[in-house]
Design a protein around this motif. Structure first.
Motif, PDB file in Angstrom:
ATOM      1  N   MET B   1       3.508   1.969   4.541  1.00 18.34           N
ATOM      2  CA  MET B   1       2.257   1.343   4.930  1.00 18.34           C
ATOM      3  C   MET B   1       1.060   2.082   4.347  1.00 18.34           C
ATOM      4  O   MET B   1       0.126   1.497   3.828  1.00 18.34           O
ATOM      5  CB  MET B   1       2.153   1.328   6.463  1.00 18.34           C
ATOM      6  CG  MET B   1       0.981   0.560   6.976  1.00 18.34           C
ATOM      7  SD  MET B   1       0.966  -1.160   6.430  1.00 18.34           S
ATOM      8  CE  MET B   1       1.976  -1.938   7.676  1.00 18.34           C
ATOM      9  N   ASN B   4       0.520   1.365   0.870  1.00 17.42           N
ATOM     10  CA  ASN B   4      -0.160   0.076   0.706  1.00 17.42           C
ATOM     11  C   ASN B   4      -1.673   0.247   0.885  1.00 17.42           C
ATOM     12  O   ASN B   4      -2.476  -0.279   0.119  1.00 17.42           O
ATOM     13  CB  ASN B   4       0.408  -0.896   1.756  1.00 17.42           C
ATOM     14  CG  ASN B   4      -0.122  -2.305   1.563  1.00 17.42           C
ATOM     15  OD1 ASN B   4      -1.240  -2.581   1.959  1.00 17.42           O
ATOM     16  ND2 ASN B   4       0.672  -3.151   0.946  1.00 17.42           N
ATOM     17  N   TYR B   5      -2.085   1.017   1.890  1.00 13.77           N
ATOM     18  CA  TYR B   5      -3.511   1.272   2.122  1.00 13.77           C
ATOM     19  C   TYR B   5      -4.128   1.956   0.901  1.00 13.77           C
ATOM     20  O   TYR B   5      -5.198   1.614   0.430  1.00 13.77           O
ATOM     21  CB  TYR B   5      -3.728   2.192   3.323  1.00 13.77           C
ATOM     22  CG  TYR B   5      -3.350   1.598   4.653  1.00 13.77           C
ATOM     23  CD1 TYR B   5      -3.123   0.224   4.793  1.00 13.77           C
ATOM     24  CD2 TYR B   5      -3.230   2.398   5.775  1.00 13.77           C
ATOM     25  CE1 TYR B   5      -2.783  -0.311   6.019  1.00 13.77           C
ATOM     26  CE2 TYR B   5      -2.896   1.865   7.010  1.00 13.77           C
ATOM     27  CZ  TYR B   5      -2.661   0.515   7.125  1.00 13.77           C
ATOM     28  OH  TYR B   5      -2.332  -0.010   8.319  1.00 13.77           O
ATOM     29  N   LEU B   7      -3.051   2.098  -2.170  1.00 11.45           N
ATOM     30  CA  LEU B   7      -3.122   1.224  -3.349  1.00 11.45           C
ATOM     31  C   LEU B   7      -4.324   0.288  -3.252  1.00 11.45           C
ATOM     32  O   LEU B   7      -5.089   0.122  -4.194  1.00 11.45           O
ATOM     33  CB  LEU B   7      -1.838   0.398  -3.448  1.00 11.45           C
ATOM     34  CG  LEU B   7      -0.653   1.087  -4.115  1.00 11.45           C
ATOM     35  CD1 LEU B   7       0.564   0.154  -4.095  1.00 11.45           C
ATOM     36  CD2 LEU B   7      -1.015   1.429  -5.554  1.00 11.45           C
ATOM     37  N   THR B   8      -4.462  -0.323  -2.057  1.00 10.61           N
ATOM     38  CA  THR B   8      -5.567  -1.260  -1.879  1.00 10.61           C
ATOM     39  C   THR B   8      -6.894  -0.544  -2.106  1.00 10.61           C
ATOM     40  O   THR B   8      -7.788  -1.041  -2.784  1.00 10.61           O
ATOM     41  CB  THR B   8      -5.545  -1.829  -0.453  1.00 10.61           C
ATOM     42  OG1 THR B   8      -4.209  -2.180  -0.146  1.00 10.61           O
ATOM     43  CG2 THR B   8      -6.435  -3.046  -0.343  1.00 10.61           C
ATOM     44  N   ARG B  11      -7.439   0.308  -5.796  1.00 12.43           N
ATOM     45  CA  ARG B  11      -7.702  -0.883  -6.612  1.00 12.43           C
ATOM     46  C   ARG B  11      -9.051  -1.500  -6.263  1.00 12.43           C
ATOM     47  O   ARG B  11      -9.743  -2.031  -7.122  1.00 12.43           O
ATOM     48  CB  ARG B  11      -6.573  -1.896  -6.451  1.00 12.43           C
ATOM     49  CG  ARG B  11      -5.304  -1.418  -7.132  1.00 12.43           C
ATOM     50  CD  ARG B  11      -4.164  -2.351  -6.869  1.00 12.43           C
ATOM     51  NE  ARG B  11      -2.907  -1.781  -7.350  1.00 12.43           N
ATOM     52  CZ  ARG B  11      -1.712  -2.169  -6.893  1.00 12.43           C
ATOM     53  NH1 ARG B  11      -1.639  -3.103  -5.958  1.00 12.43           N
ATOM     54  NH2 ARG B  11      -0.627  -1.622  -7.371  1.00 12.43           N
ATOM     55  N   THR B  12      -9.429  -1.406  -4.979  1.00  7.23           N
ATOM     56  CA  THR B  12     -10.752  -1.919  -4.588  1.00  7.23           C
ATOM     57  C   THR B  12     -11.826  -1.128  -5.298  1.00  7.23           C
ATOM     58  O   THR B  12     -12.790  -1.667  -5.840  1.00  7.23           O
ATOM     59  CB  THR B  12     -10.947  -1.789  -3.068  1.00  7.23           C
ATOM     60  OG1 THR B  12      -9.864  -2.424  -2.427  1.00  7.23           O
ATOM     61  CG2 THR B  12     -12.244  -2.447  -2.636  1.00  7.23           C
ATOM     62  N   ARG B  14     -11.544   0.574  -8.039  1.00  8.47           N
ATOM     63  CA  ARG B  14     -11.517   0.347  -9.463  1.00  8.47           C
ATOM     64  C   ARG B  14     -12.223  -0.964  -9.795  1.00  8.47           C
ATOM     65  O   ARG B  14     -12.929  -1.075 -10.776  1.00  8.47           O
ATOM     66  CB  ARG B  14     -10.071   0.295  -9.946  1.00  8.47           C
ATOM     67  CG  ARG B  14      -9.948   0.473 -11.453  1.00  8.47           C
ATOM     68  CD  ARG B  14      -8.511   0.652 -11.844  1.00  8.47           C
ATOM     69  NE  ARG B  14      -7.702  -0.475 -11.406  1.00  8.47           N
ATOM     70  CZ  ARG B  14      -6.375  -0.465 -11.355  1.00  8.47           C
ATOM     71  NH1 ARG B  14      -5.733   0.617 -11.696  1.00  8.47           N
ATOM     72  NH2 ARG B  14      -5.710  -1.518 -10.959  1.00  8.47           N
ATOM     73  N   ARG B  15     -12.046  -1.923  -8.923  1.00 11.18           N
ATOM     74  CA  ARG B  15     -12.658  -3.206  -9.206  1.00 11.18           C
ATOM     75  C   ARG B  15     -14.163  -3.180  -8.943  1.00 11.18           C
ATOM     76  O   ARG B  15     -14.935  -3.829  -9.627  1.00 11.18           O
ATOM     77  CB  ARG B  15     -12.020  -4.271  -8.333  1.00 11.18           C
ATOM     78  CG  ARG B  15     -12.619  -5.616  -8.648  1.00 11.18           C
ATOM     79  CD  ARG B  15     -11.965  -6.657  -7.851  1.00 11.18           C
ATOM     80  NE  ARG B  15     -10.524  -6.580  -7.997  1.00 11.18           N
ATOM     81  CZ  ARG B  15      -9.756  -7.640  -7.828  1.00 11.18           C
ATOM     82  NH1 ARG B  15     -10.321  -8.795  -7.550  1.00 11.18           N
ATOM     83  NH2 ARG B  15      -8.460  -7.556  -7.914  1.00 11.18           N
ATOM     84  N   LYS B 312     -11.703 -11.764   3.352  1.00 11.20           N
ATOM     85  CA  LYS B 312     -10.493 -12.549   3.152  1.00 11.20           C
ATOM     86  C   LYS B 312      -9.256 -11.691   3.392  1.00 11.20           C
ATOM     87  O   LYS B 312      -8.323 -12.094   4.066  1.00 11.20           O
ATOM     88  CB  LYS B 312     -10.474 -13.116   1.730  1.00 11.20           C
ATOM     89  CG  LYS B 312      -9.300 -14.064   1.508  1.00 11.20           C
ATOM     90  CD  LYS B 312      -9.300 -14.620   0.109  1.00 11.20           C
ATOM     91  CE  LYS B 312      -8.333 -13.819  -0.743  1.00 11.20           C
ATOM     92  NZ  LYS B 312      -8.281 -14.309  -2.128  1.00 11.20           N
ATOM     93  N   GLU B 313      -9.320 -10.473   2.844  1.00  8.26           N
ATOM     94  CA  GLU B 313      -8.184  -9.569   3.004  1.00  8.26           C
ATOM     95  C   GLU B 313      -7.892  -9.322   4.482  1.00  8.26           C
ATOM     96  O   GLU B 313      -6.733  -9.343   4.909  1.00  8.26           O
ATOM     97  CB  GLU B 313      -8.487  -8.253   2.287  1.00  8.26           C
ATOM     98  CG  GLU B 313      -7.320  -7.286   2.337  1.00  8.26           C
ATOM     99  CD  GLU B 313      -7.709  -5.908   1.846  1.00  8.26           C
ATOM    100  OE1 GLU B 313      -8.667  -5.808   1.055  1.00  8.26           O
ATOM    101  OE2 GLU B 313      -7.064  -4.941   2.273  1.00  8.26           O
ATOM    102  N   GLN B 330      -6.849   1.459   8.144  1.00 11.10           N
ATOM    103  CA  GLN B 330      -6.853   1.247   6.703  1.00 11.10           C
ATOM    104  C   GLN B 330      -8.242   1.502   6.129  1.00 11.10           C
ATOM    105  O   GLN B 330      -8.408   2.209   5.122  1.00 11.10           O
ATOM    106  CB  GLN B 330      -6.420  -0.181   6.387  1.00 11.10           C
ATOM    107  CG  GLN B 330      -6.443  -0.477   4.911  1.00 11.10           C
ATOM    108  CD  GLN B 330      -6.251  -1.951   4.613  1.00 11.10           C
ATOM    109  OE1 GLN B 330      -5.775  -2.701   5.464  1.00 11.10           O
ATOM    110  NE2 GLN B 330      -6.620  -2.357   3.429  1.00 11.10           N
TER     111      GLN B 330
END
Lengths: 232, 796
Positions: B1, B4-5, B7-8, B11-12, B14-15, B312-313, B330
């Motif tokens: 888990m 997953n946090y 990674l999110t 990636r957030t 980075r974006r 949305k997430e 998270q």
């Protein structure tokens, strides 16, 4: 499996009351495929959200497997949603920051399954919707139809009893829409109960029963005459 | 888990590069700033803690009470240390230190040493000053022994072994009996060499008199001594030792013991020794927290403003069964991740800035001095992450999936009031810091421009003080040396004195005749001078005459008082005190003149009653008024004259305007540091504002599009998009001005002569902040206002 008795939903905003659902009584049996239809604003989505435990009714009863859950708290509803219900949305609602694989795996993480089992189930779900080869892609790299197939894989990965689909083909062209509908029909064949909101009569044809809503009322229920069979 | 946090989160970030950069940069700069200030504070707090027995050492103090007036001293009697050791069993050792200066000669080279100390042999038993050579038990037992610090030994003898070498102090040979490591910077005691105290011949009152305080006394208490109980025993001790003398003198002697750890930061007494400034430390600590707070506010603001990008997430995760706590965790984890990354950058920044920081603060701190270790840093990362991320986590995790997934979600309205409130907080702090900086510099300018009552600089040249340390040969030839200097064409005046303005002062007790004809006790700052002092310094005579040979009779010396002394003695009219009797330090005389008040100390201190006594005794320095044209040549020639007149003395001079200005060094440093911090605060606040502006412009694209279609002009739209900022900075100004006024008014209370805070400095600070803020947002606003409306309306 599901029974609603005089279910109603009233929205209050700035002293204006809007009745979205008015005494809706429905019974849905395990293994059924139900389509809910009606004009915009008739309360279809509200009904689906309440059935999907995303929203609470203002009045009436909602029996799930015989238990009245209309008064459940958010925590209880969240507990029940997890593993019991699967959702498919019109706009797919995949998490942009996660890959195809990670999106599908997500419900299993919340269920607390161990790594091996998650991997096995996720791969199986991706195989089932034919998206295994795209497991490392991000949602933006896929077509709409592909995204919706991933969303369906996510909805079924935890083997839920009930799948709720809100205009699953609304954002897709007819060819991709058809693929998605066939996928849902297969899932239903395999035993999943499906409740689907749709505008499309063609999509509704896949269902065993169509419930028509108008201004928050159930105006008719239309049982499909023929047994559903896979189109050749 | 957690994977997953993570990674999110990654990636957030980075974006949303701009968002991550704004937040990360703000947090990193804020943390770096905070770390530097913490380093500074830790360094100040550690002063004197290096002594192994620091907890058992006390500094003795003496107060004199007479007629209800208390005269506080941190200097003590020569008799105190032996008496303490003999009478009180709690005292393991008590030692005396006496400040001294001397011209030391090694071979043929002379060195002026102003940081000598005469010390009792047990000084090494009390303090932890390790010896590299010599025996600490015996080094200072014999008269004429000296222990050099390593750097002084190096200066005198290079790499040769200095033990047993001879250093000449005038005619007296001092034997080097030890070499100690240099006194650490973190010590309120600072000296370059220790000379055995018994080297000095006792003038008679050194070791017996209870009413003369010249020495510093430190005592090492036995382990387990209760300090409070020890302090309670002191009155009985002094009564037994000096009770009779006190009654005879009609003056009470109070002896006090102050823990060593309090001396540097907490002592309410000035001299002797280095002193810290607790109030400034607290102020800096507060500012460090403010700046960190501003950075945290950025995070909170940007995170909540951008909540719709995550909505949305949240909806999806909740639909899939994620409980709220899991989502909150998270988002908190994301804040912590950013906080940790910022900390790494901050540590790099601190490492890079440290050399400049050390030059600036005159310290030599290193990251290792933080003392928190890894644990503290991790703690700081968590504190910042929680502070910044708690509210966004709570807010984001509270989204209802039905609303966010249906887009029925009023983006950006969430927490708008909170965001604006936080922006007001940020800019209040910025305005306050800028205003404070302005006030510090106004006060500095005021002090530097104030008429001192004497002419540092005049058409006849500048004042230059030449220190001859009371050298007897010079004292004997004052007149002829003066004449030699006066013969130089650039020298327009020469005088001699015991002290000069901004160069230490001598307090004298004595008597002064009052209007009723009675002689009563009076205390003054005493200026023992020669007769040309008043004219060379350009003091203004307001009654009577300047000092000159004719003004004094054979038996009486001439006194010139300042206005404050005259007023304090009860004379309303300066002329009324002329001819009255006065006696200070045993010089019987009469008042021949009154001068306008002049400043002998920095403007932090009020002008004290002062007596100029034209005796010509105990002279320490010449003051020359020197024309500054072709100064290097003049100085070289003056040095040549000096070398001939007093070959035994180094040419040790300073310009009085420099020494006077040096009295404000700490204020200047304070002001500059405040300026830097204010700049940083504004910078970080603007980072956040930039992010908010970008977000708000993006959010209002549709509104802007509609307005444009309806005919709004670009200036109108820019005004629309920037008016919020004007309002917020205006509000911040209203919050900041009174707070800054109150704080700075308190700061100014430390100055006897100070500016009054007017509205200008606040208006300027507000205007500056507004300007920077507008510049920050207007680019975004302009871009939004000039965009093609078709672009913005195409969606929805």
């Amino acid at each position: 499996m599901i029974q609603t008795i005089d279910l109603s939903k009233v929205y209050t905003a700035d002293e204006v009351e809007t009745t979205a659902l008015n005494n809706v009584s429905l019974e849905i049996k395990s293994g059924e495929f139900i389509a809910i239809m009606g004009p915009s604003g008739c309360g279809k989505s509200t009904l689906l959200n309440i059935l999907g435990l995303l929203d609470t009714p203002s009045g009436g009863q909602y029996l799930f497997d015989g238990t009245d859950i209309s008064g459940y708290s958010e925590r209880q509803r969240s507990q029940l949603r997890k593993g019991t219900l699967g959702f498919v949305f019109q706009s797919f609602n995949l998490i942009d920051e996660l890959t195809v694989y990670e999106n599908v795996e997500l419900p299993l993480l919340y269920l607390g399954l161990n790594g091996d089992e998650r991997k096995a189930r996720t791969e199986a779900a991706l195989d089932r919707v034919g998206m295994a080869h795209r497991r490392k892609h991000f949602p933006q790299q896929l077509s709409g139809g592909q995204q919706q197939r991933v969303a369906i894989a996510r909805a079924v990965v935890a083997s839920p009893q009930l799948i709720l689909a809100d205009e699953p083909t609304g954002n897709l062209d007819s060819q991709h829409g058809d693929e998605v509908m066939k996928l849902l029909a297969e899932l239903n064949e395999a035993g999943a109960t499906i409740i689907m909101v749709t505008h499309s009569p063609a999509d509704a044809e896949f269902a065993h029963r169509i419930v028509y809503l108008f201004d928050g009322h159930v105006v008719s229920e239309n049982f499909m005459q023929k047994e559903y069979a896979l189109p050749s | 888990m957690w994977k997953n946090y993570l990674l999110t989160a990654l990636r957030t970030l980075r974006r949303q590069k701009l968002y991550g950069l704004l937040n990360g940069a703000g947090l990193a700069v804020g943390m770096a700033c905070c770390l530097l200030i913490v380093l500074f504070i830790v360094d100040e707090v550690r002063v004197d803690r290096f002594h192994e027995r620091a907890d058992r050492i006390v500094r003795m103090q003496t107060d004199f009470v007479s007629d209800g007036e208390v005269d506080q001293n941190s200097f003590t009697q020569g008799i105190l240390a032996p008496a303490l050791e003999a009478d009180l069993p709690e005292v393991e050792h008590a030692i005396r230190l006496l400040d001294g200066s001397a011209v030391l000669r090694v071979g043929d080279i002379r060195y002026q040493e102003d940081d000598l100390m005469y010390a009792d042999p047990a000084v090494f038993d009390v303090f932890s000053f390790p010896l590299n050579a010599g025996d600490p038990q015996t080094a200072l037992v014999q008269p004429n022994s000296v222990v050099l610090t390593t750097s002084l030994a190096q200066k005198y003898f290079g790499d040769a072994d200095p033990l047993g070498e001879i250093v000449m102090d005038g005619q007296r040979p001092l034997t080097v009996t030890g070499v100690m490591t240099d006194v650490p910077r973190q010590s309120h005691l600072q000296f370059s060499a220790l000379v055995s105290l018994n080297t000095l011949s006792d003038p008679g009152w050194f070791y017996t008199n209870w009413f003369s305080v010249t020495f510093r006394t430190y005592a090492l208490l036995r382990a387990g001594t209760d300090l409070a109980a020890f302090q309670r025993k002191l009155p009985a001790f002094i009564e037994q030792r000096a009770g009779d003398a006190m009654r005879e003198q009609n003056e009470e002697v109070v002896v006090l013991a102050e823990p060593l750890r309090d001396v540097y930061l907490h002592s309410d007494r000035g001299l002797p020794g280095e002193r810290g400034n607790l109030a400034a430390l607290i102020m800096f600590g507060a500012v460090a927290l403010f700046i960190l707070l501003i950075a945290c506010v950025n995070f909170t603001n940007l995170a909540t403003a951008r909540s719709m990008t995550r909505a949305k997430e949240v909806g999806v995760r909740k639909t899939l069964g994620a409980p709220r706590t899991s989502l909150a965790l998270q988002f908190l984890a994301e804040a912590l991740l950013l906080s940790a990354a910022s900390m790494v950058v901050a540590l790099g920044l601190v490492q890079a800035i440290l050399p400049a920081f050390n030059r600036f603060t005159e310290k030599s701190v290193a990251l290792g001095d933080l003392g928190l270790g890894l644990f503290g840093l991790v703690g700081l990362v968590f504190a910042v992450g929680l502070l910044a991320g708690a509210y966004p986590a709570l807010m984001l995790s509270g989204f209802r999936p039905v609303e966010v997934l249906k887009g029925r979600f009023s983006t950006g309205r969430q927490g708008r009031a909170l965001r604006q409130g936080l922006v007001v907080v940020q800019f209040s702090l910025s305005v306050a810091l800028i205003a404070a900086t302005g006030i510090v510099f106004s006060q500095l300018q005021f002090m530097q421009n104030r008429d001192l009552g004497f002419a540092l600089d005049s058409p006849d040249g500048q004042l230059l003080a030449l220190d001859f340390g009371g050298d007897e040969a010079v004292q004997a030839n004052l007149g002829s040396i003066k004449d030699r200097f006066l013969a130089h064409p650039s020298v327009t005046g020469v005088t001699s004195s015991l002290t000069v303005p901004a160069g230490g002062h001598a307090e004298a007790g004595g008597v002064l005749e009052r209007q009723d004809g009675e002689l009563r006790d009076f205390g003054v700052e005493a200026y023992l001078v020669d007769t040309s002092f008043v004219s060379v310094y350009g003091l203004e005579i307001i009654a009577g005459a300047a000092l000159n040979a004719a003004a004094t009779s054979d038996s009486l010396v001439a006194y010139v008082l300042n206005e404050t002394a005259v007023r304090k003695a009860g004379y309303a009219d300066p002329a009324a005190i002329l001819g009255k009797r006065a006696q200070f330090w045993g010089y019987e005389g009469e008042v021949v003149g009154v001068v306008r008040d002049f400043h002998t100390k920095g403007l932090q201190e009020a002008v004290a009653p002062l007596a100029i006594v034209a005796t010509g005794d105990f002279q320490q320095l010449f003051t020359l008024r020197v024309r500054t044209a072709d100064l290097p040549r003049t100085l070289a020639e003056l040095e040549a004259i000096w070398a001939e007149a007093a070959p035994q003395r180094p040419f040790s001079y300073r310009f009085l305007d420099e020494t006077f200005g040096a009295q404000y060094a700490s204020e200047r440093r304070f002001g500059r540091l405040f300026g830097v911090l204010a700049g940083l605060a504004v910078f970080i606040a603007c980072l956040g504002l930039f992010g908010l502006a970008a977000f708000s412009a993006a959010q209002r694209t549709k509104e802007v599009g509609i307005r444009k279609v309806l005919g709004a002009s670009v200036p109108h739209l820019v005004r629309l998009l920037t008016q919020d900022v004007v309002r917020l900075v205006g509000l911040a100004f209203l919050v900041a001005a009174p707070l800054a006024y109150l704080a700075m008014d308190r700061w100014l209370e430390a100055f006897a002569y100070r500016i009054d805070i007017g509205p200008t400095v606040f208006l300027l600070a507000g205007a500056l902040t507004l300007l920077v803020a507008l510049a920050t947002v207007s680019m975004q606003a302009l871009r939004a206002a000039t965009a093609d409306p078709v672009q913005s309306l195409r969606y929805e």
